[in-house]
Design a protein around this motif. Structure first.
Motif, PDB file in Angstrom:
ATOM      1  N   UNK A 206       0.827  -1.210   0.000  1.00 54.48           N
ATOM      2  CA  UNK A 206       0.000   0.000   0.000  1.00 54.48           C
ATOM      3  C   UNK A 206       0.855   1.250   0.000  1.00 54.48           C
ATOM      4  N   UNK A 207       1.940   1.260   0.780  1.00 46.49           N
ATOM      5  CA  UNK A 207       2.828   2.415   0.826  1.00 46.49           C
ATOM      6  C   UNK A 207       3.439   2.688  -0.541  1.00 46.49           C
ATOM      7  N   UNK A 208       3.873   1.629  -1.223  1.00 48.19           N
ATOM      8  CA  UNK A 208       4.457   1.768  -2.553  1.00 48.19           C
ATOM      9  C   UNK A 208       3.453   2.366  -3.527  1.00 48.19           C
ATOM     10  N   UNK A 219       1.433  16.730  -7.938  1.00 46.07           N
ATOM     11  CA  UNK A 219       0.841  17.640  -6.969  1.00 46.07           C
ATOM     12  C   UNK A 219       1.829  18.751  -6.601  1.00 46.07           C
ATOM     13  N   UNK A 220       1.420  19.620  -5.678  1.00 50.15           N
ATOM     14  CA  UNK A 220       2.261  20.726  -5.251  1.00 50.15           C
ATOM     15  C   UNK A 220       3.493  20.206  -4.530  1.00 50.15           C
ATOM     16  N   UNK A 221       4.479  21.104  -4.351  1.00 45.65           N
ATOM     17  CA  UNK A 221       5.706  20.722  -3.682  1.00 45.65           C
ATOM     18  C   UNK A 221       5.430  20.253  -2.252  1.00 45.65           C
ATOM     19  N   UNK A 222       4.528  20.956  -1.565  1.00 49.77           N
ATOM     20  CA  UNK A 222       4.189  20.579  -0.194  1.00 49.77           C
ATOM     21  C   UNK A 222       3.537  19.200  -0.153  1.00 49.77           C
ATOM     22  N   UNK A 223       2.652  18.933  -1.125  1.00 50.53           N
ATOM     23  CA  UNK A 223       1.995  17.625  -1.173  1.00 50.53           C
ATOM     24  C   UNK A 223       3.001  16.518  -1.498  1.00 50.53           C
ATOM     25  N   UNK A 229       7.393  11.735   2.847  1.00 48.04           N
ATOM     26  CA  UNK A 229       7.506  11.373   4.261  1.00 48.04           C
ATOM     27  C   UNK A 229       6.466  10.334   4.670  1.00 48.04           C
ATOM     28  N   UNK A 230       5.453  10.112   3.822  1.00 46.16           N
ATOM     29  CA  UNK A 230       4.436   9.122   4.117  1.00 46.16           C
ATOM     30  C   UNK A 230       4.816   7.717   3.698  1.00 46.16           C
ATOM     31  N   UNK A 277       7.765   8.474  11.934  1.00 46.37           N
ATOM     32  CA  UNK A 277       9.134   8.808  12.311  1.00 46.37           C
ATOM     33  C   UNK A 277       9.778   9.811  11.367  1.00 46.37           C
ATOM     34  N   UNK A 278       9.240   9.944  10.159  1.00 44.78           N
ATOM     35  CA  UNK A 278       9.906  10.760   9.157  1.00 44.78           C
ATOM     36  C   UNK A 278      11.100  10.025   8.580  1.00 44.78           C
TER      37      UNK A 278
END
Length: 569
Positions: A206-208, A219-223, A229-230, A277-278
């Motif tokens: 799912x993460x992949x 998407x935007x740089x922030x997204x 990080x997700x 954790x980042x």
């Protein structure tokens, strides 16, 4: 020996002189700094402290090759611009433990009325450096010491395997460990386009999928940062070992391909990303073991299955390996007094692990389909504003590429059929002295991009020339055109119709194509910034496309005119 100029002396003498004794010293940094150089003790720390007040007035970190002048610079800053809460001032006395530094300072500061003495010990500075060493010892190492050499050696094995030459990032492998709180790792390899090399080991499918969907959504740089990080994965990436040294112009950074450097200049980096954790650039013990076992599995898999992975479609492959567990805490096998079979099997089971590694063709096809749909969606908005597609594209060949028309002898062509990354064959029979070719030489990353773009278009159908002109200046051109199998036309070169060198080369081109029954070729090569610039050798050649030679009439473009572009103010 340099001396302070008179203006500086007058300025320093205007500072109030306080009845304090300052300590000064310069010592190696042993594992206190953030970088690898500091960790190896290849930097030195200069400290000036007020022993009477017990405060640090100035501190610098310098390379060891810097002379005593660096110590004086830090001292002058400690007088004029000290760290808070100290105020600008001149000490009454300075003490150092280095005799050479004492003599040097006496010569430099002789007009400032400061006593400079030698002492065997500097209590305050000694205490500060003891604190530095304690912090260094408590700092988490990037890799557990007992596994560091093993992991780094295995990362270099993967570098030599070069899995990115065979696998694109959407072609996924699964490694079943079922150990160390890790069931299955989903492997994505980075590097096929020559931009960034590494291996991502996702701890969930799912993460992949979520991360790839976020990237494709543009998407935007922030997204994008949030999506990065997700992720839930381990990573092994590769960089230059001397990244902190002076580099060439920043504009050339994108053209740097690590694969062009010797392995001695490559440095692997390890870490993990987790939504809570980042990102952290180090691994704990059990993580290090899991990553090591995964890399060893990949190394064995690529070594035994490389030939099966060369096709664009990922084949269905399953391999099983029994891999020794290195020095695992709590599981290191011990000698047993008994010699029965049960004890022996128990020891073996604790010292090795059975690993299953599998290709995932269905998931890979799903990820590729996601990418193709995203590309169509992104192009759809632009298509709404275009009544018809442009008949001629000029975005295939990099602007700084080296272009030439020439001929490659048939014996070299024969060796290239199995020696390049990609070969488009037309089953040509050797005729004449060799194959007439268009050569495009650029950097390795850009060469990979050209090859990939042509492969997506189905390959090259034909190569030809058509006339062009610039009416504003009366110049005429011979325009080189590539036609792909999907009927797209690409401009690969603009040659002056009055250039005698090109006229001769074009005449030979036509003659050679005629001798080869109307066939020619395109060669894409790397090495634009290397010693082979303008004269690529066979090992620089990355792709060969055999194609038909197209006449101007077959291209059907007629005379093309350069259209002026007006800028709005």
């Amino acid at each position: 020996m340099s001396a302070l100029n008179r203006n500086t002396c007058r300025r320093l003498k205007k500072l109030p002189q306080i009845p304090s004794v300052w300590e000064g010293d310069r010592r190696p940094l042993l594992g206190f700094g953030e970088g690898e150089e500091d960790a190896d003790g290849n930097s030195e720390c200069i400290l000036w402290v007020d022993g009477s007040e017990g405060i640090v007035r100035a501190m610098d970190v310098v390379p060891p090759e810097m002379g005593p002048e660096a110590t004086v610079r830090t001292l002058l800053r400690s007088m004029e611009h000290p760290q808070s809460p100290a105020r600008p001032a001149r000490p009454a006395k300075i003490v150092v433990r280095d005799r050479e530094l004492q003599f040097f300072l006496r010569g430099v500061l002789q007009e400032l009325d400061i006593t400079i003495d030698h002492v065997p010990d500097l209590p305050l500075i000694d205490e500060l450096f003891r604190g530095f060493e304690e912090v260094a010892q408590l700092r988490q190492p990037k890799l557990p010491p007992q596994y560091a050499d093993l992991l780094i050696a295995k990362a270099y094995d993967i570098w030599q395997d070069a899995p990115w030459d065979a696998l694109a990032d959407h072609q996924i492998l699964a490694i079943e460990l079922n150990r160390w709180d890790t069931e299955t790792l989903y492997v994505s390899v980075m590097g096929m386009m020559g931009m960034e090399y590494g291996v991502l080991l996702y701890r969930s499918m799912d993460s992949l999928k979520r991360f790839r969907a976020s990237v494709l959504a543009q998407e935007s740089l922030a997204a994008m940062e949030q999506a990065f990080l997700g992720q839930d994965c381990f990573f092994i990436t590769y960089g230059k070992a001397d990244e902190d040294s002076e580099e060439e112009d920043e504009d050339d950074d994108d053209d740097i391909d690590l694969a062009d450097f010797p392995v001695s200049e490559i440095m692997p980096n390890f870490g993990t990303v987790h939504p809570l954790e980042g990102m952290r650039p180090f691994l704990y013990d059990e993580e290090a073991i899991a990553v090591y076992i995964a890399l060893e599995s990949l190394h064995r898999f690529f070594r035994s299955s490389h030939r099966q992975l060369v096709d664009d479609t990922l084949p269905d492959i399953t391999k099983r390996y029994r891999i020794p567990i290195p020095l695992e805490a709590g599981l290191k096998p011990t000698k047993s007094v008994k010699s029965d079979k049960s004890d022996k099997s128990e020891t073996e089971s604790k010292s090795t692990i059975s690993v299953k590694i599998t290709t995932l063709p269905e998931l890979s096809s799903e990820l590729l389909e996601m990418a193709e749909l995203a590309e169509k969606d992104n192009m759809g908005d632009e298509d709404d504003f275009e009544e018809m597609p442009l008949p001629l594209h000029d975005d295939l060949v990099p602007k700084d590429a080296f272009l030439s028309l020439g001929m490659i002898p048939w014996e070299i062509i024969e060796s290239l059929r199995s020696g390049v990354d990609f070969y488009q064959s037309r089953d040509l029979e050797a005729s004449g002295e060799g194959l007439p070719v268009v050569l495009i030489q650029t950097t390795r990353p850009k060469a990979k991009s050209v090859i990939e773009q042509l492969k997506i278009a189905g390959g090259i159908k034909g190569i030809g020339f058509t006339p062009g002109e610039d009416p504003s200046i009366g110049e005429r051109y011979d325009l080189g055109i590539l036609q792909t199998e999907n009927s797209s036309l690409y401009l690969f070169g603009e040659f002056s119709a009055e250039d005698p060198v090109h006229i001769a080369a074009r005449k030979k081109w036509d003659q050679r194509c005629k001798k080869n029954k109307g066939y020619c070729g395109l060669i894409v090569a790397k090495g634009l910034t290397g010693a082979s610039r303008g004269n690529p050798q066979p090992n620089d050649m990355m792709a060969v496309f055999e194609a038909r030679s197209l006449s101007t009439k077959e291209l059907g473009l007629g005379m093309l005119q350069l259209m002026p572009v007006f800028e709005l103010e």
